[in-house]
Design a protein around this motif. Structure first.
Motif, short mmCIF file in Angstrom:
data_model
loop_
_atom_site.label_atom_id
_atom_site.label_comp_id
_atom_site.label_asym_id
_atom_site.label_seq_id
_atom_site.Cartn_x
_atom_site.Cartn_y
_atom_site.Cartn_z
N LYS A 12 0.83 -1.21 0.00
CA LYS A 12 0.00 0.00 0.00
C LYS A 12 0.87 1.26 0.00
O LYS A 12 0.58 2.22 -0.71
CB LYS A 12 -0.92 -0.01 1.23
CG LYS A 12 -1.83 1.20 1.33
CD LYS A 12 -2.69 1.11 2.59
CE LYS A 12 -3.55 2.36 2.74
NZ LYS A 12 -4.36 2.31 4.01
N LEU A 15 2.36 1.87 -3.47
CA LEU A 15 1.34 2.41 -4.37
C LEU A 15 1.11 3.90 -4.09
O LEU A 15 0.99 4.71 -5.01
CB LEU A 15 0.03 1.64 -4.21
CG LEU A 15 -1.17 2.17 -5.00
CD1 LEU A 15 -0.91 2.14 -6.50
CD2 LEU A 15 -2.43 1.36 -4.65
N GLN A 19 1.33 7.34 -6.59
CA GLN A 19 0.26 8.34 -6.70
C GLN A 19 0.78 9.73 -6.33
O GLN A 19 0.45 10.73 -6.97
CB GLN A 19 -0.90 7.92 -5.81
CG GLN A 19 -1.58 6.64 -6.27
CD GLN A 19 -2.50 6.04 -5.23
OE1 GLN A 19 -2.36 6.30 -4.01
NE2 GLN A 19 -3.45 5.23 -5.68
N LYS A 68 2.61 -8.70 -12.20
CA LYS A 68 2.20 -7.79 -11.13
C LYS A 68 2.48 -6.34 -11.51
O LYS A 68 1.68 -5.45 -11.24
CB LYS A 68 2.93 -8.14 -9.84
CG LYS A 68 2.41 -9.37 -9.13
CD LYS A 68 3.14 -9.56 -7.80
CE LYS A 68 2.58 -10.73 -7.01
NZ LYS A 68 3.27 -10.88 -5.71
N ASP A 71 -0.11 -5.27 -14.08
CA ASP A 71 -1.40 -5.04 -13.42
C ASP A 71 -1.37 -3.74 -12.63
O ASP A 71 -2.35 -2.98 -12.61
CB ASP A 71 -1.75 -6.21 -12.50
CG ASP A 71 -2.06 -7.49 -13.26
OD1 ASP A 71 -2.32 -7.40 -14.48
OD2 ASP A 71 -2.03 -8.58 -12.64
N LEU A 72 -0.24 -3.49 -11.95
CA LEU A 72 -0.08 -2.25 -11.18
C LEU A 72 -0.20 -1.04 -12.09
O LEU A 72 -0.88 -0.06 -11.78
CB LEU A 72 1.27 -2.26 -10.47
CG LEU A 72 1.66 -0.99 -9.70
CD1 LEU A 72 0.70 -0.74 -8.54
CD2 LEU A 72 3.10 -1.09 -9.19
N ASP A 74 -1.72 -0.78 -14.93
CA ASP A 74 -3.10 -0.60 -15.39
C ASP A 74 -3.92 0.20 -14.38
O ASP A 74 -4.84 0.93 -14.76
CB ASP A 74 -3.77 -1.97 -15.62
CG ASP A 74 -3.24 -2.67 -16.85
OD1 ASP A 74 -2.65 -2.00 -17.71
OD2 ASP A 74 -3.40 -3.91 -16.94
N GLY A 75 -3.56 0.06 -13.09
CA GLY A 75 -4.34 0.71 -12.05
C GLY A 75 -3.91 2.12 -11.71
O GLY A 75 -4.65 2.85 -11.05
N VAL A 76 -2.71 2.53 -12.13
CA VAL A 76 -2.20 3.84 -11.71
C VAL A 76 -2.12 4.87 -12.84
O VAL A 76 -1.92 6.05 -12.57
CB VAL A 76 -0.80 3.72 -11.05
CG1 VAL A 76 -0.87 2.82 -9.83
CG2 VAL A 76 0.25 3.24 -12.04
N THR A 79 -7.51 7.59 -15.84
CA THR A 79 -8.44 7.71 -16.96
C THR A 79 -9.07 9.10 -16.94
O THR A 79 -9.82 9.43 -16.02
CB THR A 79 -9.56 6.65 -16.86
OG1 THR A 79 -8.97 5.35 -16.73
CG2 THR A 79 -10.45 6.68 -18.07
#
Length: 281
Positions: A12, A15, A19, A68, A71-72, A74-76, A79
């Motif tokens: 966490k 990540l 951000q 991994k 996938d990471l 794709d999430g950060v 959009t």
């Protein structure tokens, strides 16, 4: 274009560092390299295995880490994605410190950003052992971001210094650029009982003032006390959004890293902590 390396263990706090980095450079062209070093996972589990078994597991682990990372990403990315930002992933079969240092040299990285544990962690210090090793040995500025720090522009930055170090122009420029775009106040804090500076200190102070030309720079002095407590008091007094220090051989920061002072800072510093280097690069 700014080049930023962000090590991740898929936690966490890692990540959160990604951000934070995106927000910090939101209006600037930047390439973010997201790196995972996995050698210790392989050798830790298979230290008594045959070479063939190790090679097989190493390839399996590489594929697992790369998935991994994908996938990471794709999430950060966001959009819609920020058109100023690009991302690359690196699955590195090496230990973390060597992997970061090698990649810093290879890609001429401007800044390493790492996530650190929150205050609610059971660990004794926010700065884990890997973070401290990277503070000490990576020849590049390192920004440690607390897991529970909500992003805000660093309008006030605390920079404790004794003016004894010959600062590196490239790293001061990084600080000046970041502070300048936010119109930040940089508070240079000298902890001493003596009023007068030596000629060496005067020269370094002047270089600091001339190089940090974009932000507003203030020079302040406070009497000697427990240095960590003095830093914490001024962080609160200035409502600072970032703490900056310089790491060099025989510096106050290096002394902290080998003593318990860093533990107090690690537990109490609730803002991003930028460690600039004075090591040959």
């Amino acid at each position: 274009m700014r080049t930023v390396l962000i090590p991740t263990d898929f936690s966490k706090n890692a990540l959160h560092a990604i951000q934070y980095a995106q927000e910090l450079f939101k209006c600037e062209r930047a390439c973010f390299f997201i790196l995972n070093a996995y050698a210790e996972d392989v050798y830790g589990e298979f230290h008594n295995a045959s070479q063939n078994d190790i090679e097989k597991y190493k390839e399996e682990k590489r594929q697992e880490v790369q998935k991994k990372l994908d996938d990471l990403l794709d999430g950060v990315v966001g959009t819609p994605p920020n058109p100023l930002h690009t991302f690359e992933t690196i699955a590195s079969f090496d230990n973390l410190v060597d992997s970061v240092n090698d990649f810093v040299d290879e890609m001429n990285i401007d800044l390493v950003i790492m996530g650190t544990k929150g205050e609610t962690s059971d660990h004794k210090t926010t700065f884990g052992s890997y973070t401290i090793e990277i503070f000490k040995y990576v020849k590049c500025p390192v920004l440690a971001v607390p897991e529970d720090f909500d992003y805000r522009q660093p309008k006030s930055i605390l920079f404790p210094t004794d003016y004894m170090l010959p600062y590196k122009r490239r790293e001061l420029k990084l600080l000046g650029d970041m502070a300048g775009k936010f119109k930040s106040n940089i508070h240079c804090l000298y902890i001493t009982d003596f009023e007068d500076l030596s000629l060496r200190q005067e020269d370094n102070r002047l270089f600091l003032e001339q190089t940090l030309s974009r932000p507003f720079v203030h020079f302040e002095t406070t009497s000697v006390k427990n240095k960590a407590e003095a830093i914490l008091e001024h962080l609160e007094d200035k409502d600072a959004g970032m703490l900056v220090m310089v790491n060099s051989r025989h510096s106050f920061f290096e002394d902290m890293l080998y003593r318990s002072t860093v533990d107090l800072l690690g537990l109490k510093v609730k803002v991003p902590f930028l460690v600039m280097q004075n090591l040959k690069r």
